[in-house]
Scaffold this motif. Structure first.
Motif, PDB file in Angstrom:
ATOM      1  N   GLN A  84     -40.219  75.214  50.083  1.00  0.00           N
ATOM      2  CA  GLN A  84     -39.589  75.084  51.388  1.00  0.00           C
ATOM      3  C   GLN A  84     -39.596  73.627  51.835  1.00  0.00           C
ATOM      4  O   GLN A  84     -40.512  72.874  51.508  1.00  0.00           O
ATOM      5  CB  GLN A  84     -40.340  75.957  52.399  1.00  0.00           C
ATOM      6  CG  GLN A  84     -39.634  76.161  53.724  1.00  0.00           C
ATOM      7  CD  GLN A  84     -40.364  77.174  54.573  1.00  0.00           C
ATOM      8  OE1 GLN A  84     -41.379  76.850  55.193  1.00  0.00           O
ATOM      9  NE2 GLN A  84     -39.875  78.410  54.589  1.00  0.00           N
ATOM     10  N   ALA A  85     -38.560  73.251  52.549  1.00  0.00           N
ATOM     11  CA  ALA A  85     -38.483  71.898  53.098  1.00  0.00           C
ATOM     12  C   ALA A  85     -37.777  71.944  54.450  1.00  0.00           C
ATOM     13  O   ALA A  85     -36.807  72.692  54.634  1.00  0.00           O
ATOM     14  CB  ALA A  85     -37.732  70.975  52.148  1.00  0.00           C
ATOM     15  N   ALA A  86     -38.283  71.143  55.388  1.00  0.00           N
ATOM     16  CA  ALA A  86     -37.605  70.995  56.666  1.00  0.00           C
ATOM     17  C   ALA A  86     -36.331  70.188  56.455  1.00  0.00           C
ATOM     18  O   ALA A  86     -36.335  69.156  55.782  1.00  0.00           O
ATOM     19  CB  ALA A  86     -38.508  70.305  57.668  1.00  0.00           C
ATOM     20  N   MET A  87     -35.245  70.642  57.015  1.00  0.00           N
ATOM     21  CA  MET A  87     -33.992  69.912  56.911  1.00  0.00           C
ATOM     22  C   MET A  87     -33.968  68.803  57.962  1.00  0.00           C
ATOM     23  O   MET A  87     -34.418  68.995  59.097  1.00  0.00           O
ATOM     24  CB  MET A  87     -32.804  70.854  57.073  1.00  0.00           C
ATOM     25  CG  MET A  87     -32.770  71.962  56.022  1.00  0.00           C
ATOM     26  SD  MET A  87     -31.333  73.054  56.138  1.00  0.00           S
ATOM     27  CE  MET A  87     -30.043  71.968  55.472  1.00  0.00           C
ATOM     28  N   ALA A  88     -33.458  67.661  57.553  1.00  0.00           N
ATOM     29  CA  ALA A  88     -33.393  66.508  58.454  1.00  0.00           C
ATOM     30  C   ALA A  88     -32.029  66.463  59.132  1.00  0.00           C
ATOM     31  O   ALA A  88     -30.999  66.743  58.505  1.00  0.00           O
ATOM     32  CB  ALA A  88     -33.633  65.221  57.672  1.00  0.00           C
ATOM     33  N   TRP A 130     -27.342  69.049  59.158  1.00  0.00           N
ATOM     34  CA  TRP A 130     -28.728  69.003  58.712  1.00  0.00           C
ATOM     35  C   TRP A 130     -28.735  68.973  57.188  1.00  0.00           C
ATOM     36  O   TRP A 130     -27.880  69.567  56.553  1.00  0.00           O
ATOM     37  CB  TRP A 130     -29.493  70.220  59.219  1.00  0.00           C
ATOM     38  CG  TRP A 130     -29.548  70.339  60.713  1.00  0.00           C
ATOM     39  CD1 TRP A 130     -28.535  70.732  61.541  1.00  0.00           C
ATOM     40  CD2 TRP A 130     -30.681  70.075  61.538  1.00  0.00           C
ATOM     41  NE1 TRP A 130     -28.957  70.727  62.848  1.00  0.00           N
ATOM     42  CE2 TRP A 130     -30.284  70.339  62.878  1.00  0.00           C
ATOM     43  CE3 TRP A 130     -31.984  69.655  61.307  1.00  0.00           C
ATOM     44  CZ2 TRP A 130     -31.130  70.186  63.960  1.00  0.00           C
ATOM     45  CZ3 TRP A 130     -32.845  69.514  62.381  1.00  0.00           C
ATOM     46  CH2 TRP A 130     -32.424  69.769  63.692  1.00  0.00           C
ATOM     47  N   GLU A 131     -29.745  68.293  56.605  1.00  0.00           N
ATOM     48  CA  GLU A 131     -29.723  68.075  55.156  1.00  0.00           C
ATOM     49  C   GLU A 131     -31.122  68.231  54.564  1.00  0.00           C
ATOM     50  O   GLU A 131     -32.125  67.841  55.165  1.00  0.00           O
ATOM     51  CB  GLU A 131     -29.191  66.677  54.834  1.00  0.00           C
ATOM     52  CG  GLU A 131     -29.196  66.317  53.357  1.00  0.00           C
ATOM     53  CD  GLU A 131     -28.725  64.887  53.112  1.00  0.00           C
ATOM     54  OE1 GLU A 131     -29.521  64.091  52.560  1.00  0.00           O
ATOM     55  OE2 GLU A 131     -27.573  64.561  53.500  1.00  0.00           O
ATOM     56  N   ALA A 132     -31.173  68.814  53.350  1.00  0.00           N
ATOM     57  CA  ALA A 132     -32.396  68.849  52.545  1.00  0.00           C
ATOM     58  C   ALA A 132     -31.979  68.952  51.082  1.00  0.00           C
ATOM     59  O   ALA A 132     -30.824  69.269  50.772  1.00  0.00           O
ATOM     60  CB  ALA A 132     -33.300  70.013  52.934  1.00  0.00           C
ATOM     61  N   THR A 133     -32.922  68.669  50.173  1.00  0.00           N
ATOM     62  CA  THR A 133     -32.594  68.573  48.752  1.00  0.00           C
ATOM     63  C   THR A 133     -33.439  69.532  47.925  1.00  0.00           C
ATOM     64  O   THR A 133     -34.655  69.608  48.095  1.00  0.00           O
ATOM     65  CB  THR A 133     -32.828  67.141  48.241  1.00  0.00           C
ATOM     66  OG1 THR A 133     -31.975  66.253  48.965  1.00  0.00           O
ATOM     67  CG2 THR A 133     -32.527  67.025  46.751  1.00  0.00           C
ATOM     68  N   VAL A 134     -32.773  70.263  47.015  1.00  0.00           N
ATOM     69  CA  VAL A 134     -33.458  70.995  45.957  1.00  0.00           C
ATOM     70  C   VAL A 134     -33.503  70.057  44.747  1.00  0.00           C
ATOM     71  O   VAL A 134     -32.462  69.710  44.198  1.00  0.00           O
ATOM     72  CB  VAL A 134     -32.714  72.291  45.585  1.00  0.00           C
ATOM     73  CG1 VAL A 134     -33.441  73.013  44.446  1.00  0.00           C
ATOM     74  CG2 VAL A 134     -32.580  73.204  46.790  1.00  0.00           C
ATOM     75  N   PRO A 135     -34.689  69.597  44.321  1.00  0.00           N
ATOM     76  CA  PRO A 135     -34.748  68.597  43.250  1.00  0.00           C
ATOM     77  C   PRO A 135     -34.349  69.165  41.900  1.00  0.00           C
ATOM     78  O   PRO A 135     -34.542  70.346  41.612  1.00  0.00           O
ATOM     79  CB  PRO A 135     -36.226  68.174  43.251  1.00  0.00           C
ATOM     80  CG  PRO A 135     -36.955  69.331  43.838  1.00  0.00           C
ATOM     81  CD  PRO A 135     -36.027  69.944  44.839  1.00  0.00           C
TER      82      PRO A 135
END
Length: 560
Positions: free
Chosen positions: A160-164, A170-175
């Motif tokens: 899980q990651a908080a989206m910025a 809003w944005e977040a990345t799955v590596p």
């Protein structure tokens, strides 16, 4: 590291009051947050209010007396003409009048959980190349925070990651390191003060190549694939080759069979790995090789054959293990196709096993079996030398494709069996057949050059029975192959190796679309390909030095 950004597009509405929206419906596994069931009860008074309109509230005077939570009390009592008495001001400034308007019909107020609705605005990408990051961008007007959750594969822990917050959403990345052949399943959750959260699930398929093995100076060869598992042999000194397994969901390699002498020609299906094993051979000159099985769930090995002759060319499909068996050899001929049927439960060594079956008792060579089953129907194809003048292919090679059909009941030796049945009758080489459902394909030298055969195929029709009215019959595959070999079939997809570009490449023909696709294009050879679903694996020489010792690797590709 490359990045792949998915754009904003489709809105999925999640109404406040406890509900949320569901998009692609992807199963993200047991721990990933799922959308809550929508709360359809907008107001506790709704049922009673509707009953009053239908005249079912039971008012003896015929007036629409209010029941349930709306029973009039104090200064809100309604008379027969429903004229409001006293202070009848509803929530807010909407006074109840003679039109029977109640609080249940009012619009949401400007405070509390019914004051807003969140909508997640996001469109997943059509596909993602292996090795890329997946950058997820979404919008949800009014949201004060957004969270991205994903799982690299069903057995992995949720991440899980908080989206910025960024311009436009809003944005977040799955590596990239967490993206496997399983694809990417993720969920987006939006929250806002005073609102119910909105959740939605999405899926992005992956495609592209992966180098499965890369250890220098090691020869990895003869791969096979089924689902998430790739099996292959790893060459070791003194003819001590072992079997390895690679998990396409975790990208982990493990040794699975390390017995004395050599293990090779491995195939995987139905939770089992089948292979040819030399552990019982006295020395390198001893022809003794046996068929063995490994239960992937329990790790238990099973010896299928124990005759001191050679058993090799093994394959497995569901409950059926098949191989070429030399126990009846006379001189250089009379190899047979043998089977082991694990029975309806698909488990080796249980009470319902029909066991070992000699499928071809004819005194000529029968070899290279291919098996297809849907769980009930069983079809076995092989090539057969019974029409060759001397059985040894000395002058000409009159080899033909034969088929054995267990019949609609799926059991060998019953009255509905059809076989052995001749599929081809041309006086040239037809060999190395593969069968998948209604289709059988093979390499065919009827064009006059056995070094440069064609691919032919036969359509059994929807009933899967050879020689019935719905058969599509025999045809040459209309592709520009010049030297096809190593055929493999799964569903509508036929995979083969060809030399048309001056080196060995893998090609795929899709019978559903009628299109041929080049799978590999590296200058060095790619060969011995196998296909299951959208995954292709093969043996690859691209890392070898020119004129050096061959140290091939195993590669894999997931198709779009």
């Amino acid at each position: 590291m490359r990045r792949f950004v998915v754009s904003l597009a489709v809105a999925a509405l999640a109404a406040c009051g406890g509900g949320s929206s569901t998009g692609a419906g992807t199963d993200l596994g047991p721990d990933l947050p799922k959308a809550d069931a929508p709360d359809t009860a907008v107001d506790d008074d709704a049922a009673a209010d509707e009953a009053s309109r239908d005249g079912t509230a039971g008012d003896p005077t015929g007036d629409e007396a209010v029941t349930g939570d709306e029973a009039a009390t104090g200064d809100e009592a309604a008379t027969g003409d429903e004229t409001a008495i006293g202070d009848e001001t509803a929530i807010g400034d909407e006074t109840t009048g003679g039109d029977d308007t109640t609080a249940a019909d009012d619009a949401p107020t400007e405070s509390g959980p019914d004051a807003c609705a969140l909508a997640i605005d996001h469109a997943p990408a059509a596909g993602l190349e292996l090795g890329q990051d997946l950058v997820v961008v979404a919008k949800a007007p009014g949201a004060t925070s957004m969270t991205l959750s994903w799982r690299p594969h069903p057995d992995a822990a949720q991440q899980q990651a908080a989206m910025a917050e960024v311009p436009g959403g809003w944005e977040a990345t799955v590596p990239a390191g967490g993206i496997t052949f399983w694809g990417v399943r993720y969920a987006i959750e939006a929250t806002a003060t005073g609102c119910a959260s909105a959740k939605d699930d999405f899926e992005v398929p992956v495609h592209g190549e992966l180098r499965v093995t890369s250890k220098p100076d090691v020869y990895d060869y003869s791969p096979d694939v089924h689902g998430r598992y790739v099996v292959f042999s790893k060459e070791k000194p003194l003819d001590e080759d072992d079997l390895f397994l690679f998990d396409l969901w975790t990208f982990e390699e493990s040794a699975i069979v390390t017995a004395a002498k050599s293990q090779g020609d491995a195939h995987v299906d139905g939770g089992y790995v089948a292979w040819v094993d030399r552990r019982a051979a006295a020395d390198d000159e001893d022809p003794n090789s046996d068929v063995w099985l490994l239960d992937l769930a329990s790790g238990e090995e099973h010896r299928v054959t124990s005759d001191p002759a050679g058993q090799y060319g093994v394959t497995i499909a569901g409950r059926i293990v098949a191989w070429r068996d030399d126990r009846h050899m006379t001189g250089e001929i009379d190899g047979d196709v043998y089977l082991y049927d694990m029975g309806p439960d698909g488990r080796f060594g249980t009470g319902d096993d029909p066991g070992e079956i000699r499928l071809t008792p004819h005194p000529a060579d029968q070899t290279a079996p291919s098996v297809w089953t849907d769980g009930t129907r069983v079809l076995v194809a092989w090539y057969d030398m019974r029409d060759d003048a001397d059985g040894r292919c000395d002058a000409a090679c009159d080899w033909n494709v034969f088929l054995y059909d267990f019949g609609p009941d799926g059991m060998h030796g019953t009255a509905d069996d059809a076989g052995p049945t001749r599929v081809t009758s041309d006086a040239h080489e037809q060999q190395s057949p593969v069968v998948s459902g209604r289709r059988i394909a093979w390499t065919d030298a009827r064009g006059g050059n056995w070094l440069k055969p064609d691919i032919y195929w036969y359509d059994l029709g929807p009933d899967l029975l050879f020689g019935t009215a719905d058969d599509g019959g025999e045809a040459r595959l209309d592709v520009p192959a010049v030297e096809p070999q190593d055929l493999d079939f799964d569903g509508d997809r036929l995979l083969y190796t060809d030399f048309r570009n001056g080196n060995w490449d893998l090609w795929l023909y899709d019978f559903a679309s009628g299109l041929e696709t080049q799978v590999t294009s590296h200058a060095r050879g790619q060969f011995y390909g196998r296909v299951h679903g959208k995954t292709v694996v093969w043996q690859d020489a691209r890392a070898n030095e020119p004129d050096g010792e061959p140290f091939d690797d195993v590669w894999a590709r997931v198709l779009p």
